[in-house]
Design an enzyme around this catalytic site. Structure first.
Site, PDB file in Angstrom:
ATOM      1  N   HIS A 107       0.821  -1.212   0.000  1.00 53.98           N
ATOM      2  CA  HIS A 107       0.000   0.000   0.000  1.00 53.98           C
ATOM      3  C   HIS A 107       0.853   1.259   0.000  1.00 53.98           C
ATOM      4  O   HIS A 107       0.392   2.337  -0.345  1.00 53.98           O
ATOM      5  CB  HIS A 107      -0.963   0.020   1.199  1.00 53.98           C
ATOM      6  CG  HIS A 107      -0.276  -0.168   2.514  1.00 53.98           C
ATOM      7  ND1 HIS A 107       0.293  -1.361   2.893  1.00 53.98           N
ATOM      8  CD2 HIS A 107      -0.025   0.692   3.528  1.00 53.98           C
ATOM      9  CE1 HIS A 107       0.834  -1.214   4.089  1.00 53.98           C
ATOM     10  NE2 HIS A 107       0.662   0.013   4.485  1.00 53.98           N
TER      11      HIS A 107
ATOM     12  N   LYS B 299       9.380  -3.338   3.519  1.00 53.65           N
ATOM     13  CA  LYS B 299      10.557  -3.331   4.399  1.00 53.65           C
ATOM     14  C   LYS B 299      10.520  -4.488   5.375  1.00 53.65           C
ATOM     15  O   LYS B 299       9.463  -4.858   5.884  1.00 53.65           O
ATOM     16  CB  LYS B 299      10.542  -2.003   5.180  1.00 53.65           C
ATOM     17  CG  LYS B 299      11.767  -1.706   5.971  1.00 53.65           C
ATOM     18  CD  LYS B 299      12.861  -1.098   5.121  1.00 53.65           C
ATOM     19  CE  LYS B 299      14.159  -0.966   5.893  1.00 53.65           C
ATOM     20  NZ  LYS B 299      14.882  -2.247   6.004  1.00 53.65           N
TER      21      LYS B 299
ATOM     22  N   LYS C 158       3.652  -3.199  12.160  1.00 55.50           N
ATOM     23  CA  LYS C 158       4.667  -2.473  12.927  1.00 55.50           C
ATOM     24  C   LYS C 158       4.957  -1.107  12.293  1.00 55.50           C
ATOM     25  O   LYS C 158       4.968  -0.084  12.966  1.00 55.50           O
ATOM     26  CB  LYS C 158       5.935  -3.342  12.901  1.00 55.50           C
ATOM     27  CG  LYS C 158       6.975  -3.028  13.898  1.00 55.50           C
ATOM     28  CD  LYS C 158       8.224  -3.873  13.667  1.00 55.50           C
ATOM     29  CE  LYS C 158       8.040  -5.369  13.841  1.00 55.50           C
ATOM     30  NZ  LYS C 158       9.345  -6.080  13.905  1.00 55.50           N
TER      31      LYS C 158
ATOM     32  N   LYS D 226       9.471  -9.683   4.593  1.00 55.35           N
ATOM     33  CA  LYS D 226      10.444 -10.408   5.417  1.00 55.35           C
ATOM     34  C   LYS D 226      11.083 -11.492   4.562  1.00 55.35           C
ATOM     35  O   LYS D 226      10.459 -12.011   3.639  1.00 55.35           O
ATOM     36  CB  LYS D 226       9.747 -11.072   6.612  1.00 55.35           C
ATOM     37  CG  LYS D 226      10.674 -11.430   7.735  1.00 55.35           C
ATOM     38  CD  LYS D 226      10.946 -10.215   8.589  1.00 55.35           C
ATOM     39  CE  LYS D 226      11.708 -10.519   9.832  1.00 55.35           C
ATOM     40  NZ  LYS D 226      11.612  -9.409  10.779  1.00 55.35           N
TER      41      LYS D 226
ATOM     42  N   SER E  98      15.932   2.200  10.693  1.00 56.71           N
ATOM     43  CA  SER E  98      16.161   1.817   9.288  1.00 56.71           C
ATOM     44  C   SER E  98      15.591   2.890   8.355  1.00 56.71           C
ATOM     45  O   SER E  98      16.179   3.222   7.328  1.00 56.71           O
ATOM     46  CB  SER E  98      15.456   0.493   8.972  1.00 56.71           C
ATOM     47  OG  SER E  98      16.264  -0.584   9.346  1.00 56.71           O
TER      48      SER E  98
HETATM   49  N1  GLU Z   1      14.387  -7.175  11.543  1.00 58.59           N
HETATM   50  C1  GLU Z   1      13.906  -6.033  12.230  1.00 58.59           C
HETATM   51  C2  GLU Z   1      12.450  -6.209  12.629  1.00 58.59           C
HETATM   52  O1  GLU Z   1      11.961  -7.306  12.754  1.00 58.59           O
HETATM   53  C3  GLU Z   1      14.164  -4.739  11.462  1.00 58.59           C
HETATM   54  C4  GLU Z   1      13.508  -4.629  10.133  1.00 58.59           C
HETATM   55  C5  GLU Z   1      13.988  -3.437   9.318  1.00 58.59           C
HETATM   56  O2  GLU Z   1      14.723  -2.614   9.802  1.00 58.59           O
HETATM   57  O3  GLU Z   1      13.586  -3.369   8.155  1.00 58.59           O
HETATM   58  O4  GLU Z   1      11.777  -5.265  12.934  1.00 58.59           O
END
Ligand code: GLU
Length: 471
Positions: free
Chosen positions: A66, A71, A95, A107, A364
């Site tokens: 969206h 990320k 998140k 992911k 990030s």
């Molecule tokens: N792996 C981390 C998480 O689960 C960071 C993900 C990121 O920075 O894109 O939130």
């Protein structure tokens, strides 16, 4: 790991989502649209190792689009599987929305035990994985941006960035194809500590709300509160260290793979961490009592339990015996859906993962912005702000009888550097998101806990975006 009668990780995430969606008045089908994972790609690729070929299996799930880029981290783990990747990608969507970071959720994982390979081999494997991701359109500053997760770190992120740069030599923003890079290779100050720092800020924010503190049957502030931390990896280590050294909390116990150390007087996180680095285990640590079955320590009385290791560690198998007053979820999905219900009935206050561990992706985001703007934070304005401070001091000094003391002057004279800006941006993000979740909870009588409120906050915001899109 959860017991067989619990829902799976993915089912748990979806069940929590559904509970929140039911509490909202949504147009027909919208909840399903948001919940559905848009795409998952399984990749099998050969890598030439030891004079032969080894085949690796990896996944990248794009849960939502969206906003772009999508990320989320890449996990290297021997037991990774597609369902886990989908669950983690979904959590990334929620998140990011909860902390108002304009990314969709993704992911990745590679089925590998990184400890079994040399650095050169890992580099070779990681570069091959980056090529596979790139050729499927799953890597790029505007499309999909990985980051570190369990079993991966800065070095791997720089290999991915370098590989991407080689594949796209004309892409001026190539470095923004991945975050969590070392600072000398396009990273941002404070990214390594970011998730742990976010956990600290989130817990501090909880203690700034006395009504929440009393709901958890606690009183006062963080100082002297007894904390048990599960997992002394990057997240658990930084969270425990900051809470102990900066907030005066007492680290009552630390749980690792080989067992737990419990100490009534409090542990020094740094000492335990150094011991673990040197010996690869906690057994033999000179202070406290060692408990061989580490997970038993999850059930000890304490003020705050911080699961910072992996999913499903609090399930229907042990939820009933948990005695912590607050559970601060630093890992992704450490409490199963059914365990959550038991904890709620016991009056345990859960600060949910979708909020509490979002510090990593928040920083990030700052790194990605830095890469796109090609300038370090503070470079343009630090000297200017310092000059302004000097002017204020001169004005004050000329107008008051007693000149300012040197400490006050030094404070006023200091322009913000990158780490200061990153920390203040993260703190602001965590405070604002806490408030939004609390408001959602307080304003909707159908919502009984903060996890549901956090999901509802995400669904509302993502729903608004879908509302403005033509699908
Ligand atoms: N792996 C981390 C998480 O689960 C960071 C993900 C990121 O920075 O894109 O939130």
């Amino acid at each position: 790991m959860s017991t067989t009668s619990d829902l799976s990780f993915l089912e748990s995430v979806n069940a929590s989502f559904n509970l929140a969606a039911e509490a909202l008045d949504l147009p027909k089908g919208l909840a399903r649209q948001i919940r559905t994972c848009n795409a998952v790609c399984e990749m099998k690729f050969g890598v030439e190792l030891h004079g032969g070929y080894e085949i690796f299996t990896g996944w990248r799930a794009t849960h939502s689009e969206h906003v772009l880029p999508a990320k989320g981290g890449i996990r290297y783990a021997p037991f990774a599987d597609q369902q886990e990747v989908e669950a983690l990608a979904a959590l990334m969507t929620y998140k990011c929305s909860i902390v108002n970071v304009p990314f969709a959720g993704s992911k990745g994982a590679l089925c590998i035990n990184p400890k079994k390979y040399s650095l050169e081999e890992l580099e070779h494997i990681t570069r091959r994985f980056a090529q596979e991701l790139d050729k499927r359109g799953l890597l790029g500053p505007g499309i999909n941006v990985p980051a570190p997760d369990m079993g991966t770190g800065q070095r791997m992120m720089s290999w991915i960035a370098d590989e991407y740069q080689k594949l796209h030599p004309n892409e001026i923003n190539a470095k923004a194809c991945v975050t969590g890079k070392p600072v000398h290779f396009g990273g941002v100050q404070g990214r390594v500590e970011a998730t742990g720092r976010g956990v600290q800020y989130g817990i501090q924010e909880f203690f700034r709300h006395p009504e929440d503190v009393s709901k958890a049957n606690l009183s006062g502030g963080l100082e002297g509160k007894r904390i048990i931390v599960q997992g002394l990896g990057n997240v658990g280590y930084h969270a425990a260290k900051f809470l102990e050294e900066e907030d005066g909390a007492l680290i009552h116990g630390i749980i690792e793979r080989d067992g737990a150390i419990i100490c009534d007087q409090g542990l020094h996180t740094e000492d335990v961490y150094q011991f673990k680095l040197e010996h690869g285990k906690l057994e033999g640590f000179p202070e406290g009592t060692f408990i061989k079955n580490g997970n038993d320590a999850l059930e000890l009385p304490c003020d705050i339990l911080i699961p910072a290791a992996m999913e499903g560690v609090i399930s229907i198998a042990n939820a009933d015996r948990i005695q912590a007053k607050v559970i601060a979820e630093a890992a992704n999905g450490p409490i199963t859906f059914d365990a959550d219900k038991i904890l709620l009935n016991k009056g345990i206050f859960v600060i949910p993962d979708t909020y509490l561990n979002a510090g990593g992706v928040t920083v990030s985001y700052f790194e990605w912005l830095k890469n796109l703007s090609h300038v370090r934070f503070g470079r343009m304005d630090r000297r200017f702000i310092e000059a302004q401070g000097a002017k204020i001091i001169n004005l004050l000094d000329s107008g008051i009888e007693k000149p300012l003391d040197e400490c006050a002057k030094a404070e006023l004279l200091k322009g913000p550097d990158e780490i200061t800006l990153v920390r203040s941006g993260l703190q602001d993000t965590m405070c604002e998101a806490y408030q939004e979740i609390k408001e959602m909870h307080d304003s909707n009588p159908k919502i009984r806990d903060r996890r549901t409120a956090a999901f509802a906050s995400a669904i509302r915001k993502i729903g608004d975006i879908y509302d403005s899109m033509y699908l």
